[in-house]
Motif scaffolding. Sequence first.
Motif, PDB file in Angstrom:
ATOM      1  N   LEU A  22     100.840  41.998  68.158  1.00 45.26           N
ATOM      2  CA  LEU A  22      99.963  42.629  69.140  1.00 45.26           C
ATOM      3  C   LEU A  22     100.759  42.783  70.424  1.00 45.26           C
ATOM      4  N   GLN A  23     100.803  43.998  70.952  1.00 44.99           N
ATOM      5  CA  GLN A  23     101.622  44.235  72.137  1.00 44.99           C
ATOM      6  C   GLN A  23     100.783  44.772  73.289  1.00 44.99           C
ATOM      7  N   ASN A  24     100.687  44.016  74.347  1.00 40.68           N
ATOM      8  CA  ASN A  24      99.986  44.433  75.575  1.00 40.68           C
ATOM      9  C   ASN A  24      98.637  45.064  75.288  1.00 40.68           C
ATOM     10  N   ILE A  25      97.871  44.424  74.438  1.00 41.16           N
ATOM     11  CA  ILE A  25      96.583  45.012  74.062  1.00 41.16           C
ATOM     12  C   ILE A  25      95.527  44.784  75.145  1.00 41.16           C
ATOM     13  N   HIS A  26      94.901  45.886  75.547  1.00 39.04           N
ATOM     14  CA  HIS A  26      93.754  45.810  76.455  1.00 39.04           C
ATOM     15  C   HIS A  26      92.564  46.439  75.763  1.00 39.04           C
ATOM     16  N   GLN A  27      91.399  45.890  75.982  1.00 38.70           N
ATOM     17  CA  GLN A  27      90.208  46.497  75.417  1.00 38.70           C
ATOM     18  C   GLN A  27      89.108  46.556  76.469  1.00 38.70           C
ATOM     19  N   TYR A  28      88.611  47.766  76.673  1.00 41.49           N
ATOM     20  CA  TYR A  28      87.458  47.928  77.559  1.00 41.49           C
ATOM     21  C   TYR A  28      86.273  48.417  76.742  1.00 41.49           C
ATOM     22  N   PHE A  29      85.071  47.885  77.005  1.00 43.69           N
ATOM     23  CA  PHE A  29      83.838  48.511  76.505  1.00 43.69           C
ATOM     24  C   PHE A  29      83.079  48.919  77.742  1.00 43.69           C
ATOM     25  N   HIS A  86      85.986  44.454  80.730  1.00 42.64           N
ATOM     26  CA  HIS A  86      87.363  44.246  80.292  1.00 42.64           C
ATOM     27  C   HIS A  86      87.369  43.085  79.300  1.00 42.64           C
ATOM     28  N   ILE A  87      87.343  43.420  78.011  1.00 43.37           N
ATOM     29  CA  ILE A  87      87.123  42.401  76.990  1.00 43.37           C
ATOM     30  C   ILE A  87      88.413  41.663  76.625  1.00 43.37           C
ATOM     31  N   LEU A  88      89.492  42.426  76.489  1.00 42.25           N
ATOM     32  CA  LEU A  88      90.777  41.799  76.171  1.00 42.25           C
ATOM     33  C   LEU A  88      91.776  42.176  77.252  1.00 42.25           C
ATOM     34  N   LYS A  89      92.508  41.164  77.747  1.00 45.39           N
ATOM     35  CA  LYS A  89      93.419  41.408  78.859  1.00 45.39           C
ATOM     36  C   LYS A  89      94.844  41.099  78.436  1.00 45.39           C
ATOM     37  N   ASN A  90      95.595  42.135  78.208  1.00 42.14           N
ATOM     38  CA  ASN A  90      97.018  42.007  77.938  1.00 42.14           C
ATOM     39  C   ASN A  90      97.340  40.974  76.866  1.00 42.14           C
ATOM     40  N   ILE A  91      96.841  41.222  75.679  1.00 39.86           N
ATOM     41  CA  ILE A  91      97.103  40.303  74.574  1.00 39.86           C
ATOM     42  C   ILE A  91      98.467  40.609  73.960  1.00 39.86           C
TER      43      ILE A  91
END
Lengths: 261, 361, 262
Positions: B6-13, B17-22
Motif C-alpha cells: 500500500l503506497q500513500n493511500i488516502h481515502q475520503y468519503f 478523511h478515513i485513511l491518512k497516508n497508509i
Amino acid sequence: MNTLSKSFLTLMIIFLYFPILYLAFYSFNAGGTMSNFDGFTLDYYKSVIENKALMTVLMNTIAVALISSGISTVIGLFGALFLYFIRQRYVKNTLLTLNNVLIVSPDVIIGASLLILFSLFGITLGSVSVILAHVAFSVPIVVLMILPSLYQQNNNLVLAAQDLGASAWDVLTKVLIPNIKPGIFAGFLMALTYSLDDFAVTFFVTGNGFSTLSVEIYAMARRGITLEINAISTVIFVVVLIIAIIYYFVSDKNIKRGKTT
Amino acid sequence: MTEIRLQNIHQYFDDAHILKNIDFTFSEGKFYTILGPSGCGKTTLLKIIGGFVNPTSGDLYFGDKKMNDIPANKRQVNTVFQDYALFPHLNVYENVAFGLKIKKVSKSERDERIKEALRFTNLTDFKERDIESLSGGQKQRVAIARAIVNEPDILLLDESLSALDHNLRVEMQYELKELQQKLGITFIFVTHDQEEALALSDEILVMDRGHIVQAGSPKDIYDEPLNRYVADFIGESNIVEGEMLEDGKVSIYGRAYECVDGGVKRGTPVEVMVRPEDIILKPAGEGHLNVTVDSILFRGVHYEICVLDEDGYEWVIHTTQRSEEGKKVSIYFDKENMHIMVPGEKEEEFNERLESYEGIL
Amino acid sequence: MKRVLAIPYLLWMVVFVILPISFMIYYSFNDMSGNLTLQNYAEFLSSNYLKMTLNSFWYAFLITVITLLISYPLALVISRLKHKTFWLLIIIIPTWINILLKTYAFIGILGINGVVNTIFETIGLTQIQLLFSDFAFITVAVYIFIPFMVLPIFNSINGINKNLISASYDLGASKWETLTRVIFPLSLEGVKSGIQITFIPALSLFMLSRLVAGNKVVTLGTAIEQQFLINENWGMGSTVGVFLILFMVFVMLATRTKKESV
C-alpha cells in the motif's frame, strides 16, 4: 451509473409524465381539441368552477372518501386488535385469508357481488350503497396497515401495563392505541387514497343521480373530448404534486432527525 | 509474488478523511491482524485490498502489479464477510460451488475441490443443508469454505468472529490459526478485539483515526507499545508521568529508577508503563512505593487489586497473591518490566531508538 | 371485551366478504327469470366464452410480460441511485392521478389527430388509427401498471444485503453474473407480487376496453360489466365472475411466496 441506465430512467419518467402533462397543456387550448393549440385560455377552468353539477360531484367524492375511511378505520382497528389477540394459528390464518379476499379481488368482482348484495337487502343504489361499498374494500386495507405496527411493538408492553395494575380497557386506550397511532393514521390515509381513486366498484353500485368524480369523468370521456376534464386533471395533478413535495420533505426531515438523536 | 504493498493511500468519503497516508507492505504467507476501535478505518483498508473501495489517492500493488483499477472479481483475493454474506437462495454446497461455477471449473474438478474444502471446514455432513438452518459457527465455516475453495492468494476476514459467542469464538480462533498454517497463504483479519489479535497474529497493525500507529509482532506490541494509545488498547496498563535522567535511568515523582530504555535526551518528559501482571506485592517498605490496598476483585485466574500510593495515584495489579482491603503494602517491579514511551514519537523514530541501544543496556 | 370489539369486524367479514361471494356463486346457477339451471355454465364452456377467456388471458399475459420487462430494469436502476426514495416517489406520483384521467389522456395522444400521428406525419409516415385497437389497450394498461410493478420489485431488490453483492464480485462474478445468479433469484418474491398486482386486474379492465380499445378487446371484466349493467343478465355475469375468481385463486397459488406457504 452508466449512460444507458440514465437514459432509460429518463425515458421512463418522460413516458410516465407525458400523458399527465399533455392533458395539462391542452387544458389551456382555446381551440377546444387535444391536437391543435389555438391560443391560450382559462375558459375550461372557469367552466369547471361554474359547473354546479361537477362541483356537487367533487363534494360527493370527498364526502364519500372521508366518511367511508373514518368508518373503515374504526372497524379495521378493532379487527386488527382482534386478530392480534388470537392465539390459535389456524384460526388467525383463516381470518387473515378472508380479510385479504377483497384486496386481491378484481374491482369488477367486488362491484358485481356488492350489487347483488345491495339489491337482495333492498338497499337503494345511491350515496349509502357507495359509502358501504367503499367501507367494504377499505376495511381489509386498514387492518393490513395496522397489524404490522401491533406486531412491531414490544411484547412485554402489555405485560408491563398489566403488571402495573392496568385493566384491559386501560391497556387498550393507554398503551396499545397510543403506540400504534402512526399505523392507524397510515391506514386511514390509505383508505382515503383507495376511496378517492376507485372507479369500478363505485360504477357498479352507484345509481342514477349519485356520482363520484371517477364515474363522472368516465361518462364525460365516453362522450368524447371535453377540455373541462383536462382542467380538472391539471388541478388534481398540482394538488398531488404539492402533497408529494410536502410528504417528501417532512419524511426526509424525520429521517435526518432520527439519525442525530 | 503476492506481497501486498500500500503506497500513500488516502481515502475520503465526502469530507471525512478515513485513511491518512497508509504505507505498508504485507509479506506473503503471514497472518496479519488489523486492530482498532470502530471508525478507525480498518474495514475500509480491507475493502481497498478486496477491491470494493477505490482509494481516493495512492497505489495498491500485488507483487509488481498495480491493482487500483482491477475490479474485485478479477483479484486473487477472497473475503469472509462480517455477516458471512451467504447466499440465502443456495444451500451449503451451492454456496461453496458459486466461485468455481463462475470460473467454469470442470464438474469433476469442482466436486473434488468442494469436497476438500468441506472436509477442511468439517462441513461434509452439512452440504445439502439450507443456510437458514445453520448455527452461527456453521455459517462461519461455510463462509470460510466458500472463500478458500477458490484457492486465493490472500484471504480477508472482516470482524469474522464478532458475531459468535465466547466459547465458539475461542474455538474458531484455533481453527483459523491452524487453517492459515495449513494453507500457507496471507490472512488479513480485521478486529476490534485485542485478545483475538494477540492470539492469532504473526503481526498486528494497530490503527487509530485513519493512521497505522504501530505494527509488529504481538509480543513487541504488548511489551513495547509506541504510546499510551497502543498501550491502553492492547492489554491493561499503569502509565505514570516521568522524566528521563540519562540512558537507563528515569525519574518518577522525583525518585530515580533504573530502567532498560535509552536514546532519549536528558530531561525529556516521558510516560512510564508497567503492566498490572508485572507488579509484585511486597510487605510495606520493601518495594519501590508504599501503597494502601483500595479494592480487590476476584477475576478467576487472578485478583485485580487497586492500590493507592502515597501521592494518591492509583495502580492496578494482577496477581495471584492474596491481600485485603485497607492493608498497607508496597509494590515492586523489575527494571525490565518498565517501558518508557516518549509522547509524540513516530513509529520510525521509536524503532530507531530501540535499535540504537539494543544490547547496550 | 375483546369479543365486543370483534363484532363490527366479523360482521363486516360476513356481510361484505362471505355473503357477496356466496350470492354470486348462487346467482351463477340462475337464469334470467330466477330458475335454477346449469345453462350459464354450459354457455360459458361453449366456444364463444372460451375464446373470449383465452383472449383475455392472452392480453393479460402480454401486459404482464411487457410491464415486467420494463419495470424490472427500472427498479434495478432506481435501487442503485443515490437518492432512491426521491426517484421512487417520482415513479409513484402518477398512480395518485385517477386512472380514468390517464386513460383519457391517451384518447388525445393516440387519436387520429393526436401527437403520435403528428410525429408519424412529420417523419413521412401515413396516419394510422392507433386508438380503438388492441395496441392502445396494451399500451395504456402497461402505462398504468408500471409503477405498481416497480414498487414490490424495488423493495425486494433494495432489501438484498449489500454484502451478498460484494460476496458475488469477491467470488469472481461479473456484473451480469451477479445480476442473474444473485440479484434476480433474491428478488423473485417482488417479481411474484408484481405479477399478482398486474395479471389479475389485467383480466378485468373493462373501462380500458370501453374507452381506448373501442370494444375490440373483450376481457372477462368487460363481459361481467356487460352482463350486469347492460344486458342485466346477472346469472351469466355471475358465472363469468365465478370463473374469474377461480383464475384469481389459481394465480395466487401459482405465485404464492415462500412466507405465505410456511
